[in-house]
Write a protein that holds these residues in place. Structure first.
Motif, short mmCIF file in Angstrom:
data_model
loop_
_atom_site.label_atom_id
_atom_site.label_comp_id
_atom_site.label_asym_id
_atom_site.label_seq_id
_atom_site.Cartn_x
_atom_site.Cartn_y
_atom_site.Cartn_z
N LYS A 174 1.68 8.21 7.74
CA LYS A 174 1.80 8.31 6.28
C LYS A 174 3.23 8.54 5.82
O LYS A 174 3.66 8.02 4.79
N GLN A 175 3.96 9.34 6.59
CA GLN A 175 5.35 9.63 6.23
C GLN A 175 6.24 9.41 7.45
O GLN A 175 5.80 9.56 8.59
N SER A 210 0.85 -1.20 0.00
CA SER A 210 0.00 0.00 0.00
C SER A 210 0.88 1.24 0.00
O SER A 210 2.11 1.18 0.11
N ALA A 211 0.24 2.42 -0.09
CA ALA A 211 0.98 3.67 -0.18
C ALA A 211 1.84 3.92 1.05
O ALA A 211 2.85 4.61 0.98
N GLU A 233 -6.13 3.18 1.94
CA GLU A 233 -5.07 3.97 1.32
C GLU A 233 -5.43 5.42 1.16
O GLU A 233 -4.56 6.29 1.15
N ASN A 234 -6.70 5.71 0.97
CA ASN A 234 -7.10 7.09 0.75
C ASN A 234 -7.56 7.80 2.01
O ASN A 234 -8.10 8.89 1.96
N THR A 268 3.59 1.78 2.60
CA THR A 268 4.70 0.82 2.69
C THR A 268 6.06 1.50 2.72
O THR A 268 6.97 1.07 3.44
N GLN A 269 6.23 2.58 1.95
CA GLN A 269 7.54 3.24 1.94
C GLN A 269 7.87 3.84 3.30
O GLN A 269 9.01 3.76 3.77
N GLU A 291 -3.69 -1.34 3.04
CA GLU A 291 -4.16 -1.13 1.68
C GLU A 291 -5.66 -0.92 1.59
O GLU A 291 -6.16 -0.40 0.60
#
Length: 283
Positions: A158-159, A11-12, A132-133, A14-15, A129
């Motif tokens: 998120k970050q 999913s977004a 994600e939004n 993950t990073q 996932e």
């Protein structure tokens, strides 16, 4: 040697989870283990078509749906393996010496608990996932994980970037002192300025206990700023976090206190959903 168990799903978020895991592995000098799980999807069934078509056509469609499910499962497996390989490469390029990957079918919390004996730290995104939004949405597995995990859990928003400050929510009780000792012994937060924050409650002698806790941290080389606040616990902690640009929060999850209620009671979701910084949960 115990490992940094890191849950990834592509999913977004993950990073950010990967960045947090690499930072943790390099701080702790423990091996990094990326874990990807493939949860069972709802299978197509005859009930969906009941009475709509004839038996022969229905049987044919069900066979096709079964084949599609098999293909979907195979693709999920291959995508997961590719994800794990990419993340392992990224970790090695970031100087993590020992990296391994694991993939399994089933529930992610069950997979994590199965690895309890080898877990030094669990790193997981606050949402997966399916959300994600909506990064304020709390992953459905998080509360279950916090109740069952024996290792510390690092919840990632998120970050993620390496924190330049962290805050310990301290309530003066034995479990808070135990969590404090875990911070001292752990190594993950060494070298980072610490804010030790208590909110006035019914605990006796909270002020001198806060002073002793401050001394314990300072004796171990921590740069500590201690504060004793007044007011509602949640609001006071959030206001302090905002005013002091706190970049990571530490809390104990299993004390018989109001702080415990924050994490296993009705206020749990409120705290977790509103935090936009990494959160380390100790027990």
């Amino acid at each position: 040697m115990k490992k940094i168990i890191t849950c990834v799903d592509g999913s977004a978020i993950t990073q950010a989870v990967t960045d947090a895991a690499i930072w943790s592995a390099n701080k702790l000098q423990h091996p990094l283990c990326f874990l990807h799980t493939i949860e069972r999807q709802q299978q197509h069934g005859a009930d969906d078509l009941s009475g709509a078509i004839g038996l022969g056509a229905r049987s044919s469609l069900l066979n096709e749906m079964t084949e599609l499910d098999e293909k979907r499962g195979k693709m999920a497996l291959e995508l997961g393996q590719q994800l794990l390989e990419d993340l392992a490469t990224q970790a090695k390029q970031a100087n993590v010496e020992q990296v391994e990957t694991r993939q399994r079918h089933g529930d992610v919390v069950e997979a994590i608990i199965d690895l309890s004996d080898m877990s030094r730290l669990i790193v997981i995104g606050r949402c997966g996932e399916n959300h994600e939004n909506n990064f304020k949405a709390l992953g459905s597995h998080i509360e279950t994980l916090l109740r069952q995990a024996s290792a510390p859990v690092l919840l990632v928003p998120k970050q993620f970037s390496a924190p330049k400050s962290f805050m310990i929510a301290y309530d003066g009780r034995a479990t808070a002192d135990k969590a404090l000792q875990k911070v001292i012994d752990g190594g993950l937060l060494h070298g980072i300025p610490c804010h030790l924050v208590a909110v006035k409650n019914k605990e006796r002698d909270l002020a001198p206990k806060l002073k002793l806790a401050t001394q314990r941290l300072q004796e171990q080389g921590f740069d500590v700023k201690a504060e004793l606040l007044e007011g509602p616990i949640y609001d006071s902690l959030m206001a302090y976090k905002q005013a002091n640009d706190i970049e990571l929060m530490v809390m104990g999850a299993f004390a018989h206190s109001k702080l415990r209620q924050l994490f296993v009671g009705s206020n749990t979701l409120r705290m977790l959903e509103t935090l936009d910084i990494p959160l380390v949960v100790l027990r």
